[in-house]
Design a protein around this motif. Structure first.
Motif, PDB file in Angstrom:
ATOM      1  N   SER A  79       0.826  -1.206   0.000  1.00 38.70           N
ATOM      2  CA  SER A  79       0.000   0.000   0.000  1.00 38.70           C
ATOM      3  C   SER A  79       0.864   1.262   0.000  1.00 38.70           C
ATOM      4  CB  SER A  79      -0.917  -0.013   1.224  1.00 38.70           C
ATOM      5  OG  SER A  79      -0.158  -0.127   2.415  1.00 38.70           O
ATOM      6  N   LYS A  80       0.218   2.400  -0.007  1.00 38.29           N
ATOM      7  CA  LYS A  80       0.856   3.726   0.042  1.00 38.29           C
ATOM      8  C   LYS A  80       0.589   4.329   1.412  1.00 38.29           C
ATOM      9  CE  LYS A  80       0.604   6.765  -3.422  1.00 38.29           C
ATOM     10  NZ  LYS A  80       1.921   7.324  -3.680  1.00 38.29           N
ATOM     11  N   THR A  81       1.628   4.918   2.023  1.00 32.93           N
ATOM     12  CA  THR A  81       1.469   5.653   3.275  1.00 32.93           C
ATOM     13  C   THR A  81       1.067   7.084   2.935  1.00 32.93           C
ATOM     14  OG1 THR A  81       3.281   4.369   4.235  1.00 32.93           O
ATOM     15  CG2 THR A  81       2.580   6.334   5.436  1.00 32.93           C
ATOM     16  N   GLN A  82       0.036   7.593   3.582  1.00 32.12           N
ATOM     17  CA  GLN A  82      -0.409   8.971   3.376  1.00 32.12           C
ATOM     18  C   GLN A  82      -0.654   9.640   4.721  1.00 32.12           C
ATOM     19  OE1 GLN A  82      -2.653   8.807  -0.910  1.00 32.12           O
ATOM     20  NE2 GLN A  82      -3.925   9.007   0.855  1.00 32.12           N
ATOM     21  N   VAL A  83      -0.740  10.965   4.684  1.00 33.54           N
ATOM     22  CA  VAL A  83      -1.011  11.760   5.875  1.00 33.54           C
ATOM     23  C   VAL A  83      -2.251  12.593   5.606  1.00 33.54           C
ATOM     24  CG1 VAL A  83      -0.097  13.526   7.440  1.00 33.54           C
ATOM     25  CG2 VAL A  83       1.452  11.865   6.404  1.00 33.54           C
ATOM     26  N   SER A  84      -3.231  12.523   6.510  1.00 37.77           N
ATOM     27  CA  SER A  84      -4.469  13.290   6.329  1.00 37.77           C
ATOM     28  C   SER A  84      -4.234  14.765   6.601  1.00 37.77           C
ATOM     29  CB  SER A  84      -5.573  12.746   7.246  1.00 37.77           C
ATOM     30  OG  SER A  84      -5.199  12.875   8.598  1.00 37.77           O
ATOM     31  N   GLY A  85      -5.118  15.580   6.084  1.00 33.02           N
ATOM     32  CA  GLY A  85      -5.015  17.027   6.245  1.00 33.02           C
ATOM     33  C   GLY A  85      -5.586  17.526   7.559  1.00 33.02           C
ATOM     34  N   ALA A  86      -5.544  18.837   7.712  1.00 33.24           N
ATOM     35  CA  ALA A  86      -6.001  19.480   8.943  1.00 33.24           C
ATOM     36  C   ALA A  86      -7.512  19.416   9.125  1.00 33.24           C
ATOM     37  CB  ALA A  86      -5.538  20.938   8.963  1.00 33.24           C
ATOM     38  N   ASP A  87      -8.241  19.078   8.051  1.00 30.06           N
ATOM     39  CA  ASP A  87      -9.699  19.052   8.127  1.00 30.06           C
ATOM     40  C   ASP A  87     -10.256  17.666   8.476  1.00 30.06           C
ATOM     41  OD1 ASP A  87      -8.801  18.008   5.710  1.00 30.06           O
ATOM     42  OD2 ASP A  87     -10.547  18.709   4.591  1.00 30.06           O
ATOM     43  N   HIS A  95      -2.021   6.995   7.523  1.00 30.92           N
ATOM     44  CA  HIS A  95      -2.860   5.861   7.116  1.00 30.92           C
ATOM     45  C   HIS A  95      -2.316   5.253   5.822  1.00 30.92           C
ATOM     46  CE1 HIS A  95      -4.581   9.433   5.148  1.00 30.92           C
ATOM     47  NE2 HIS A  95      -4.816   8.608   4.133  1.00 30.92           N
ATOM     48  N   TYR A  96      -2.836   4.092   5.469  1.00 30.35           N
ATOM     49  CA  TYR A  96      -2.440   3.386   4.249  1.00 30.35           C
ATOM     50  C   TYR A  96      -3.621   3.306   3.295  1.00 30.35           C
ATOM     51  CZ  TYR A  96       1.209   1.634   7.406  1.00 30.35           C
ATOM     52  OH  TYR A  96       2.226   1.530   8.305  1.00 30.35           O
ATOM     53  N   VAL A  97      -3.329   3.411   1.989  1.00 32.59           N
ATOM     54  CA  VAL A  97      -4.338   3.267   0.936  1.00 32.59           C
ATOM     55  C   VAL A  97      -3.737   2.443  -0.202  1.00 32.59           C
ATOM     56  CG1 VAL A  97      -5.494   5.456   1.475  1.00 32.59           C
ATOM     57  CG2 VAL A  97      -3.643   5.414  -0.201  1.00 32.59           C
ATOM     58  N   CYS A  98      -4.570   2.002  -1.116  1.00 35.63           N
ATOM     59  CA  CYS A  98      -4.090   1.275  -2.290  1.00 35.63           C
ATOM     60  C   CYS A  98      -3.234   2.218  -3.128  1.00 35.63           C
ATOM     61  CB  CYS A  98      -5.268   0.756  -3.116  1.00 35.63           C
ATOM     62  SG  CYS A  98      -4.761  -0.114  -4.628  1.00 35.63           S
ATOM     63  N   ARG A  99      -1.987   1.849  -3.388  1.00 37.55           N
ATOM     64  CA  ARG A  99      -1.088   2.730  -4.148  1.00 37.55           C
ATOM     65  C   ARG A  99      -1.405   2.742  -5.631  1.00 37.55           C
ATOM     66  NH1 ARG A  99       2.810  -0.471  -6.734  1.00 37.55           N
ATOM     67  NH2 ARG A  99       3.234  -2.414  -5.641  1.00 37.55           N
ATOM     68  N   ARG A 100      -2.145   1.753  -6.118  1.00 39.78           N
ATOM     69  CA  ARG A 100      -2.487   1.696  -7.540  1.00 39.78           C
ATOM     70  C   ARG A 100      -3.883   2.242  -7.826  1.00 39.78           C
ATOM     71  NH1 ARG A 100      -0.963  -4.147  -9.689  1.00 39.78           N
ATOM     72  NH2 ARG A 100      -2.693  -4.656  -8.324  1.00 39.78           N
TER      73      ARG A 100
END
Length: 135
Positions: A79-87, A95-100
């Motif tokens: 998966s892809k590691t991402q960072v959520s925004g201030a909202d 968090h992790y999401v599908c990278r494709r």
């Protein structure tokens, strides 16, 4: 600078989608685009796919966060590691999401106390191929 960092890290990171994925909500093809340079969430100039009929972000089209050691998504790839925004509920939550962009995988990155990891407001995170900076 972010582009150079993505290129340097890309030598060992898992690849982004090779072709535009179909939207997992409506099934229509997504379209490649680039975030505006005025983006204040740490994503300025970052390539991504968007579902035009729904006018919704679909997935990023780069290697940032694509660590092959990340948990596998429903597609069976890392998966892809991402960072959520201030909202969001957990500001700067990891968090992790599908990278494709082919499945609706979403999993929180939890600490030892089973709490979602949240990055400090002023942070550079280079581990796991994740580069994030927010003022």
């Amino acid at each position: 600078m972010m582009e150079a960092l993505d290129q340097a890290l890309g030598a060992w990171l898992s690849p982004p989608p090779a072709v535009a994925p179909d939207c997992i909500k409506c099934g229509k093809p997504t379209v490649w685009d680039v975030t505006k340079t005025s983006n204040r969430k740490g994503n300025a100039g970052r390539p991504y796919y968007i579902c035009k009929p729904r006018r919704k972000f679909h997935c990023f089209a780069d290697t940032r966060g694509n660590d092959p050691r990340n948990p596998a998504c429903f597609c069976g790839v890392s998966s892809k590691t991402q960072v959520s925004g201030a909202d969001k509920k957990t500001v700067r939550g990891v968090h992790y999401v599908c990278r494709r962009g082919k499945c609706d995988y979403y999993r929180l990155c939890l600490d030892d106390q089973n709490q979602q990891i949240s990055l400090p407001k002023h942070s550079w995170t280079l581990s796991l191929g994740l580069v994030s900076f927010e003022m």
